[in-house]
Design a protein around this motif. Structure first.
Motif, short mmCIF file in Angstrom:
data_model
loop_
_atom_site.label_atom_id
_atom_site.label_comp_id
_atom_site.label_asym_id
_atom_site.label_seq_id
_atom_site.Cartn_x
_atom_site.Cartn_y
_atom_site.Cartn_z
N ALA A 149 4.03 1.92 13.32
CA ALA A 149 3.75 3.14 12.58
C ALA A 149 2.80 2.85 11.42
O ALA A 149 1.87 3.62 11.15
N VAL A 150 3.02 1.71 10.72
CA VAL A 150 2.13 1.34 9.61
C VAL A 150 0.70 1.18 10.12
O VAL A 150 -0.26 1.68 9.52
N SER A 151 0.55 0.47 11.24
CA SER A 151 -0.78 0.25 11.80
C SER A 151 -1.46 1.57 12.16
O SER A 151 -2.63 1.79 11.83
N ASN A 152 -0.73 2.46 12.82
CA ASN A 152 -1.32 3.74 13.22
C ASN A 152 -1.68 4.61 12.02
O ASN A 152 -2.72 5.27 11.99
N LEU A 153 -0.80 4.61 11.01
CA LEU A 153 -1.07 5.42 9.82
C LEU A 153 -2.26 4.87 9.04
O LEU A 153 -3.09 5.63 8.51
N GLU A 154 -2.33 3.55 8.92
CA GLU A 154 -3.48 2.96 8.22
C GLU A 154 -4.78 3.28 8.94
O GLU A 154 -5.80 3.59 8.29
N ARG A 155 -4.74 3.22 10.25
CA ARG A 155 -5.95 3.56 11.01
C ARG A 155 -6.32 5.03 10.79
O ARG A 155 -7.49 5.37 10.58
N GLY A 156 -5.31 5.91 10.85
CA GLY A 156 -5.59 7.32 10.64
C GLY A 156 -6.14 7.61 9.26
O GLY A 156 -7.06 8.42 9.09
N LEU A 157 -5.60 6.94 8.25
CA LEU A 157 -6.10 7.15 6.88
C LEU A 157 -7.52 6.64 6.73
O LEU A 157 -8.34 7.23 6.00
N SER A 158 -7.86 5.53 7.42
CA SER A 158 -9.22 5.00 7.31
C SER A 158 -10.24 5.96 7.90
O SER A 158 -11.37 6.06 7.41
N ILE A 204 -0.34 12.19 8.68
CA ILE A 204 -1.10 11.05 8.17
C ILE A 204 -1.39 11.26 6.68
O ILE A 204 -2.19 12.13 6.30
N CYS A 205 -0.70 10.50 5.85
CA CYS A 205 -0.85 10.60 4.40
C CYS A 205 -0.24 9.33 3.78
O CYS A 205 0.53 8.61 4.42
N PRO A 206 -0.57 9.04 2.53
CA PRO A 206 -0.01 7.84 1.88
C PRO A 206 1.52 7.85 1.83
O PRO A 206 2.14 6.79 1.93
N GLU A 207 2.13 9.03 1.69
CA GLU A 207 3.58 9.10 1.62
C GLU A 207 4.22 8.61 2.93
O GLU A 207 5.21 7.88 2.92
N SER A 208 3.64 9.01 4.07
CA SER A 208 4.15 8.53 5.35
C SER A 208 4.00 7.03 5.47
O SER A 208 4.90 6.32 5.95
N LEU A 209 2.86 6.52 5.00
CA LEU A 209 2.61 5.08 5.08
C LEU A 209 3.63 4.30 4.25
O LEU A 209 4.16 3.27 4.71
N GLU A 210 3.95 4.78 3.06
CA GLU A 210 4.91 4.08 2.20
C GLU A 210 6.30 4.06 2.85
O GLU A 210 7.01 3.06 2.81
N MET A 211 6.68 5.18 3.48
CA MET A 211 7.98 5.22 4.15
C MET A 211 8.03 4.23 5.31
O MET A 211 9.03 3.54 5.52
N ALA A 212 6.94 4.16 6.07
CA ALA A 212 6.91 3.24 7.20
C ALA A 212 6.97 1.79 6.72
O ALA A 212 7.65 0.95 7.33
N LYS A 213 6.25 1.49 5.63
CA LYS A 213 6.28 0.13 5.09
C LYS A 213 7.69 -0.24 4.63
O LYS A 213 8.16 -1.37 4.84
N ALA A 214 8.38 0.71 4.01
CA ALA A 214 9.74 0.44 3.55
C ALA A 214 10.67 0.18 4.73
O ALA A 214 11.55 -0.69 4.67
N ALA A 215 10.48 0.94 5.82
CA ALA A 215 11.34 0.75 6.99
C ALA A 215 11.11 -0.59 7.67
O ALA A 215 11.98 -1.09 8.39
N ALA A 216 9.94 -1.19 7.47
CA ALA A 216 9.63 -2.48 8.11
C ALA A 216 10.57 -3.58 7.64
O ALA A 216 10.68 -4.62 8.29
#
Length: 635
Positions: free
Chosen positions: A623-632, A599-611
């Protein structure tokens, strides 16, 4: 006027005690249940501080007594009485005695009188017996019982025959709490009911603790005729404790009956607790004559005795016609058996089924004593195949250090089941010096299933070294020509993860044999650390066939997911090239699943790109939803 008198007492006491108590009592005077309790709690604390200090307790007691005579609320008086139970003396008794007769205040008065140690408090309670009735009188009886006031026995004893059953029951309970010869006599002469019986049992226990065995035995003998099964059971146990020898005939008779299971269980327990050879004989008789349920209890009870010389006992029980008895006996042999029980346990493990087989195996694994391990190893050499398998299983579960040489021979047995069990047992017992012989077994194994078992066993043996070395595996690799065996050696190297084995894996990758190449990729994928990470990434990007690239990429992702000291961002950056190299949507989904572990911003950016990729858009959005929740959660 009552409140005025209370205030005058406060003024008189103030010089001796201080103004704190006065202030608190004035605040409490109109207290009702449900009001803020701060002042009440402060008064409690004040009383506890004054306890044991007559100079502080006496003036506080005067204030509290005066308060009880004021027109304060009942809730306020209730709070104050609690403090008299702490600092009260004979000086508090007159006002509390007057409160006893009033049903509205009787309970609070009893609370204090029960705890005030002065003889006058007990006298007041005894006096109240004659001038109270109903629930108030029952409460007084209960309080005298809790005070253990022996002087009140003559007044309480007649109440055992009161027309009010609740009062009679309270009297019986009180006499049981008080105890002593007079209370015992009164209870023995009273009409027998459950309350009287329970109090007699209590007195009998007191007699036993005081070594008055004859008195206790007389009570227990009387109560064995009770119509209440729990009382009969308790009386039987007590009788056996008070006079074990005299209780034996009764215990024998009960042991043979099936009408009362509770009484029978008590008899068994009593006999098992006796340090008496005659008791052991009775239990042996019971094993032959008692009902099945009782026989199970007999075995369990004797098991708990932990006395020597019980092996014949349990051996006989292990032949019982009832399954539950056999299971209990086999379990007991694990504690009491020793080496002489080993053949029976192994034979039963081989021939029985279900719970009986499991009980035999469990005891075979845990039985202790001199020569037990030697008996198991001897059985491996000499037993028939079915029993030999059980001996081998036990050697592995026990981790017998001297077992490997015997097991290595068993691993060559003509019987397949024996060979397989020996290899599994070697996994628990073999050490690095045994690796060459294990590798030789692997090289000679005919079936792939046997090689797979041996792969794990060779790896387990080598890993037991503080610094695992795969030199023996490398030597076998250099001399081996059979591809299936070489593939197994690659698997062993991967499970061990020693760096010296990586050149061998790379050599296999350069061979023209697709089976060896596949085995090499799998070997690196099994590595317990990230040493071959770069090799796998390069294969994922530019390997030969699609299947090899897929296999390499999956192995790469698995290694990234291994526990490490990397930061989440560093792990995410390792997954970025895997996403680029993923040849199919299935592998991209695998990378997206792995990203969610970091869980980190880098993982979130990769997931957003894959969308943006329609083939994996749904997984990427999740994955974006889960990562955003984890970061919050981490903010």
């Amino acid at each position: 006027m009552a409140l005025v008198r209370f205030l005058l007492v406060c003024v008189a006491a103030g010089a001796a005690f201080g103004a704190d108590a006065e202030t608190l009592l004035k605040q409490i005077a109109r207290y009702e249940h449900g009001d803020p309790p701060a002042a009440v709690r402060e008064l409690d604390a004040l009383a506890y501080r004054a306890a044991g200090d007559p100079a502080a307790a006496a003036p506080l007691e005067r204030l509290l007594v005066a308060f009880l005579e004021s027109d304060a609320t009942p809730a306020a008086k209730d709070a104050v009485v609690r403090n008299l139970s702490i600092v009260g003396t004979a000086a508090s008794v007159p006002v509390l005695s007057r409160m006893l007769a009033d049903p509205k205040t009787s309970d609070m008065a009893r609370y204090a009188l029960e705890r005030i140690p002065a003889p006058e408090a007990a006298q007041a309670l005894r006096g109240a017996l004659a001038r109270t009735d109903g629930l108030t009188r029952i409460g007084v009886v209960n309080t005298l019982g809790r005070r253990r006031d022996t002087a009140s026995v003559p007044s309480i004893a007649p109440l055992l025959r009161a027309g009010d059953p609740d009062l009679a029951s309270a009297a019986a309970t009180a006499l049981g709490n008080i105890g002593g010869p007079e209370a015992r006599k009164a209870l023995l002469e009273a009409p027998q009911d459950i309350a009287v019986a329970e109090s007699l049992l209590k007195i009998a226990e007191q007699d036993l603790r005081s070594n008055r065995r004859a008195e206790a035995a007389a009570i227990y003998q009387r109560l064995q005729a009770s119509t209440h099964p729990p009382v009969r059971t308790a009386a039987l146990l007590g009788s056996a404790a008070a006079n074990p020898q005299a209780a034996l005939p009764e215990l024998r008779a009960i042991l043979r009956k099936a009408e009362d299971a509770g009484l029978q269980a008590a008899a068994i327990r009593s006999l098992a607790e006796m340090q008496n050879p005659e008791a052991g004989k009775l239990l042996m008789e019971g094993l032959a004559q008692a009902p099945a349920a009782a026989r199970v209890q007999i075995v369990a009870a004797v098991d708990d005795r932990h006395q020597p010389g019980m092996l014949p006992w349990f051996t006989k029980a292990a032949e019982d016609s009832e399954l539950a008895v056999r299971v209990a006996a086999l379990q007991a042999l694990g504690t009491h058996g020793g080496a002489s029980a080993i053949p029976l346990l192994a034979a039963r493990a081989a021939s029985a089924e279900g719970s009986e087989r499991e009980a035999a195996r469990l005891s075979l694994a845990r039985v202790r004593g001199p020569e037990t391990d030697a008996a198991i190893l001897s059985g491996i050499r000499t037993a028939d195949p079915e029993v030999k398998v059980e001996f081998i299983r036990a050697a592995g579960e026990r981790g017998i250090r001297s077992a490997p040489e015997v097991l290595l021979e068993a691993a060559k047995d003509p019987d397949t089941a024996v060979r397989q069990e020996a290899v599994r047992a070697l996994r628990e017992t073999a050490a690095p010096p045994h690796a060459p012989k294990l590798i030789a077994l692997l090289q000679s194994a005919g079936a792939e299933s046997e090689r797979k078992e041996l792969e794990r066993t060779v790896a387990a043996a080598i890993r037991r070294s503080p610094k695992p070395s795969v030199e023996s595996v490398l030597a076998a690799w250099r001399s081996e020509s059979a591809v299936p065996v070489k593939a197994s050696l690659l698997s062993v190297v991967g499970m061990i993860g020693a760096g010296e084995g990586l050149p061998m894996v790379r050599e296999a990758l350069q061979s023209g044999d697709s089976a060896l190449q596949r085995a090499a990729i799998l070997s690196m994928s099994e590595w317990p650390n990230t040493t071959p990470l770069e090799d796998l990434l390069q294969l994922a990007k530019s390997g030969g066939s699609l299947s090899q690239r897929v296999l390499a990429l999956r192995g790469y992702v698995n290694l990234v997911r291994l526990p490490s000291s990397r930061t989440p961002a560093e792990s995410a950056r390792l997954l970025a090239p895997a996403m680029e190299a993923a040849p199919r949507p299935e592998e991209k989904k695998l990378v997206l699943a792995a990203l969610q572990r970091f869980i980190c911003p880098e993982s979130l950016e990769m997931a957003k790109a894959a969308a943006a990729d329609p083939a994996v858009a749904a997984e990427a959005k999740l994955a974006v939803s889960n990562l955003e929740r984890g970061l919050s959660y981490r903010r």
